[in-house]
Design a protein around this motif. Structure first.
Motif, PDB file in Angstrom:
ATOM      1  N   MET A   1      49.229  47.620 -11.468  1.00 31.69           N
ATOM      2  CA  MET A   1      49.400  46.481 -10.566  1.00 31.69           C
ATOM      3  C   MET A   1      48.240  45.501 -10.713  1.00 31.69           C
ATOM      4  O   MET A   1      48.425  44.291 -10.787  1.00 31.69           O
ATOM      5  N   ARG A   2      46.998  46.037 -10.792  1.00 35.10           N
ATOM      6  CA  ARG A   2      45.837  45.185 -10.931  1.00 35.10           C
ATOM      7  C   ARG A   2      45.856  44.460 -12.268  1.00 35.10           C
ATOM      8  O   ARG A   2      45.530  43.284 -12.355  1.00 35.10           O
ATOM      9  N   ARG A   3      46.291  45.171 -13.334  1.00 31.99           N
ATOM     10  CA  ARG A   3      46.353  44.537 -14.631  1.00 31.99           C
ATOM     11  C   ARG A   3      47.362  43.400 -14.628  1.00 31.99           C
ATOM     12  O   ARG A   3      47.138  42.339 -15.205  1.00 31.99           O
ATOM     13  N   GLY A   4      48.489  43.620 -13.957  1.00 33.17           N
ATOM     14  CA  GLY A   4      49.492  42.564 -13.879  1.00 33.17           C
ATOM     15  C   GLY A   4      48.988  41.359 -13.102  1.00 33.17           C
ATOM     16  O   GLY A   4      49.276  40.224 -13.456  1.00 33.17           O
ATOM     17  N   LEU A   5      48.215  41.608 -12.043  1.00 35.57           N
ATOM     18  CA  LEU A   5      47.666  40.514 -11.259  1.00 35.57           C
ATOM     19  C   LEU A   5      46.690  39.688 -12.085  1.00 35.57           C
ATOM     20  O   LEU A   5      46.750  38.455 -12.103  1.00 35.57           O
ATOM     21  N   GLY A   7      46.557  39.575 -15.315  1.00 34.93           N
ATOM     22  CA  GLY A   7      47.293  38.950 -16.398  1.00 34.93           C
ATOM     23  C   GLY A   7      47.984  37.669 -15.968  1.00 34.93           C
ATOM     24  O   GLY A   7      48.191  36.763 -16.780  1.00 34.93           O
ATOM     25  N   TRP A   8      48.312  37.542 -14.681  1.00 32.61           N
ATOM     26  CA  TRP A   8      48.918  36.310 -14.174  1.00 32.61           C
ATOM     27  C   TRP A   8      47.866  35.307 -13.704  1.00 32.61           C
ATOM     28  O   TRP A   8      48.036  34.103 -13.871  1.00 32.61           O
ATOM     29  N   ALA A   9      46.765  35.826 -13.140  1.00 34.36           N
ATOM     30  CA  ALA A   9      45.764  34.939 -12.546  1.00 34.36           C
ATOM     31  C   ALA A   9      44.965  34.179 -13.597  1.00 34.36           C
ATOM     32  O   ALA A   9      44.646  32.998 -13.411  1.00 34.36           O
ATOM     33  N   LEU A  10      44.657  34.821 -14.722  1.00 34.58           N
ATOM     34  CA  LEU A  10      43.836  34.167 -15.736  1.00 34.58           C
ATOM     35  C   LEU A  10      44.541  32.962 -16.368  1.00 34.58           C
ATOM     36  O   LEU A  10      43.938  31.881 -16.468  1.00 34.58           O
ATOM     37  N   PRO A  11      45.820  33.078 -16.783  1.00 35.45           N
ATOM     38  CA  PRO A  11      46.493  31.870 -17.290  1.00 35.45           C
ATOM     39  C   PRO A  11      46.627  30.778 -16.238  1.00 35.45           C
ATOM     40  O   PRO A  11      46.505  29.584 -16.554  1.00 35.45           O
ATOM     41  N   ALA A  12      46.854  31.160 -14.966  1.00 31.73           N
ATOM     42  CA  ALA A  12      46.966  30.158 -13.912  1.00 31.73           C
ATOM     43  C   ALA A  12      45.634  29.442 -13.701  1.00 31.73           C
ATOM     44  O   ALA A  12      45.590  28.212 -13.533  1.00 31.73           O
ATOM     45  N   TYR A  13      44.556  30.211 -13.718  1.00 30.48           N
ATOM     46  CA  TYR A  13      43.230  29.601 -13.560  1.00 30.48           C
ATOM     47  C   TYR A  13      42.922  28.662 -14.734  1.00 30.48           C
ATOM     48  O   TYR A  13      42.395  27.558 -14.537  1.00 30.48           O
ATOM     49  N   SER A  14      43.252  29.099 -15.951  1.00 33.17           N
ATOM     50  CA  SER A  14      43.029  28.250 -17.126  1.00 33.17           C
ATOM     51  C   SER A  14      43.837  26.969 -17.023  1.00 33.17           C
ATOM     52  O   SER A  14      43.345  25.873 -17.360  1.00 33.17           O
ATOM     53  N   ALA A  15      45.081  27.078 -16.558  1.00 32.26           N
ATOM     54  CA  ALA A  15      45.915  25.885 -16.412  1.00 32.26           C
ATOM     55  C   ALA A  15      45.329  24.922 -15.388  1.00 32.26           C
ATOM     56  O   ALA A  15      45.324  23.699 -15.599  1.00 32.26           O
ATOM     57  N   LEU A  16      44.798  25.439 -14.280  1.00 33.08           N
ATOM     58  CA  LEU A  16      44.185  24.579 -13.272  1.00 33.08           C
ATOM     59  C   LEU A  16      42.947  23.866 -13.808  1.00 33.08           C
ATOM     60  O   LEU A  16      42.706  22.691 -13.511  1.00 33.08           O
ATOM     61  N   VAL A  17      42.160  24.577 -14.614  1.00 35.00           N
ATOM     62  CA  VAL A  17      40.964  23.959 -15.201  1.00 35.00           C
ATOM     63  C   VAL A  17      41.359  22.804 -16.114  1.00 35.00           C
ATOM     64  O   VAL A  17      40.782  21.708 -16.051  1.00 35.00           O
TER      65      VAL A  17
END
Length: 265
Positions: A1-5, A7-17
């Motif tokens: 579950m943590r890995r999935g979180l 795995g989703w948070a890092l691309p979202a953070y990169s997109a926001l940057v």
């Protein structure tokens, strides 16, 4: 579950940057096509007239050509000065090398306001240099610092055995540099030239101290923004952005291709 979180948070953070970095650029390009005299949302109609108007403005075009010319000269001078300095730092034994590297980095870490004021005081001894020569001198001083550090890192990983082999075969220092060293470091030289050109082209604070009666594009835009934000400014800025991005992408593709050929060889 943590890995999935994660795995989703890092691309979202990169997109926001990236959105944060490129949204102002996208807004400038968008407003360049706005038909209203005062650009803003919502857009009612689109037009290309502001591009034609900006290119017919002699003041804006003259300042653009001045910035291009001075930036090219500063980029060439800083790269030419940085290359022998980087070779000495990377290949010659030197005491207190870390201190020398800190001194090389000085013009970069100093606030531009302080550097501009210091250069202004220094050039009081040669007031005839105020204007374009002073701007070139200031931009060369600034850009040669990180140009030296970039080429220094490139020379650290250079195989000295290539030079020794060429010298053993009878080549002198100039031939060895022209036929062995320069082709191998050429992608790094192009990257340094582009970075130095970009920094010198868009620099404002130090150029403002050095300009005298010379008007570069950043100075022309700043003086225009103090009075009225003309759509011509958005149009010219959009042209500069698009051309710069095109050159950067083309240079990156070329550098990757050169690096791939070197690795295959």
């Amino acid at each position: 579950m943590r890995r999935g979180l994660f795995g989703w948070a890092l691309p979202a953070y990169s997109a926001l940057v990236y959105i944060f970095l490129y949204l102002p650029i996208a807004v400038i390009v968008l407003f360049a096509f706005d038909a209203k005299a005062i650009p803003g949302l919502p857009l009612q109609s689109l037009t290309m007239a502001w591009f034609k108007s900006s290119l017919s403005d002699s003041r804006l075009v003259g300042s653009l050509l001045t910035s291009l010319r001075l930036a090219v000269i500063a980029a060439i001078l800083s790269t030419a000065l940085a290359m022998p300095a980087a070779m000495v730092l990377a290949w010659r034994p030197m005491r207190m090398k870390s201190l020398v590297l800190c001194l090389v980095l000085g013009p970069v870490v100093l606030p531009q306001l302080v550097l501009g004021l210091a250069l202004t005081i220094l050039l009081r001894a040669a007031p005839d240099l105020i204007g374009q020569p002073a701007i070139v001198l200031a931009h060369t001083t600034m850009t040669s610092s990180y140009a030296t550090l970039m080429l220094y890192s490139q020379f650290l990983g250079f195989r000295r055995s290539y030079i020794e082999a060429a010298m053993n075969l009878g080549a002198d220092e100039f031939v060895t540099f022209r036929q062995i060293v320069l082709p191998l470091i050429w992608p790094a030289v192009v990257a340094v030239l582009l970075l130095a050109f970009t920094d010198a082209f868009g620099e404002f604070v130090v150029a403002w101290f050095m300009a005298g009666f010379t008007e570069t594009l950043p100075i022309a835009l700043w003086t225009s923004l103090r009075q009225f934000v003309s759509p011509k400014i958005y149009a010219l800025s959009a042209l500069v952005i698009l051309v710069t991005l095109a050159l950067s992408v083309s240079a990156q593709i070329w550098i990757l291709g050169q690096t791939r050929r070197e690795n295959q060889a």
